[in-house]
Enzyme design. Structure first.
Site, short mmCIF file in Angstrom:
data_model
loop_
_atom_site.label_atom_id
_atom_site.label_comp_id
_atom_site.label_asym_id
_atom_site.label_seq_id
_atom_site.Cartn_x
_atom_site.Cartn_y
_atom_site.Cartn_z
CG HIS A 67 -1.87 1.17 1.19
ND1 HIS A 67 -2.21 1.85 2.53
CD2 HIS A 67 -2.35 1.80 0.40
CE1 HIS A 67 -2.88 2.70 2.28
NE2 HIS A 67 -3.33 2.97 1.06
CG HIS A 86 -3.04 2.83 6.11
ND1 HIS A 86 -1.97 2.82 5.48
CD2 HIS A 86 -3.12 3.88 6.60
CE1 HIS A 86 -1.32 3.86 5.37
NE2 HIS A 86 -2.22 4.47 6.10
FE1 FES Z 1 0.62 -0.95 4.75
FE2 FES Z 1 -1.13 1.11 4.15
S1 FES Z 1 0.81 0.98 4.19
S2 FES Z 1 -1.84 -0.88 4.64
#
Ligand code: FES
Length: 141
Positions: A67, A86
């Site tokens: 992500h 997150h």
């Molecule tokens: Fe891992 Fe957002 S950086 S879920």
């Protein structure tokens, strides 16, 4: 020579640990193929796709979340990889696929070989987060 995932790349062979040093479900951090590309090695203790070693459960993944690049952690109670930023969850027993959360791609898999008593990293499948190529200019781990 392992070049999988990137035709021009030549991945280094990096000894991560000896088989005897690995305790099931206790992760070991390392950097591969470049310094700063944090990765995690774990013996899941039971056979999984692509796992190696006596248990058939030794696997390794890039620990940089797909992500936004936070460092994911192996959670031994659940057997998954969790991102603290997150809360994306990945399954190390199923090719690093996303189980839950905002991440859109599996964790890149570090290809492993057993060489005598050693566990050796020999390549990467998938693009490590934040890199245009896995072997972009940088210091080798
Ligand atoms: Fe891992 Fe957002 S950086 S879920």
């Amino acid at each position: 020579i392992a070049t999988s995932g990137d035709d021009e790349a030549e991945f280094p062979r990096l000894t991560i640990a000896s088989v005897a040093d690995l305790t099931p479900n206790e992760p070991l951090s390392f950097e591969y193929p470049l310094a700063g590309q944090s990765s995690v090695l774990v013996d899941l203790g039971a056979e999984v796709p692509g796992g190696i070693g006596d248990s058939g459960g030794i696997v390794a993944y890039s620990a940089l979340c797909q992500h936004m690049g936070c460092d994911v952690q192996f959670v031994s109670e659940g057997g998954y990889m969790l991102c603290p930023c997150h809360q994306s969850k990945y399954d190390p027993a199923r090719e690093g696929n996303v189980i839950q959360g905002v991440a859109q791609a599996p964790l890149p898999r570090i290809q492993l070989e057993i060489d005598g008593e050693d566990i050796v990293a020999v390549g990467v499948n998938g693009l490590i987060f934040g890199y245009r190529e896995n072997l972009a200019p940088g210091a080798r781990a």
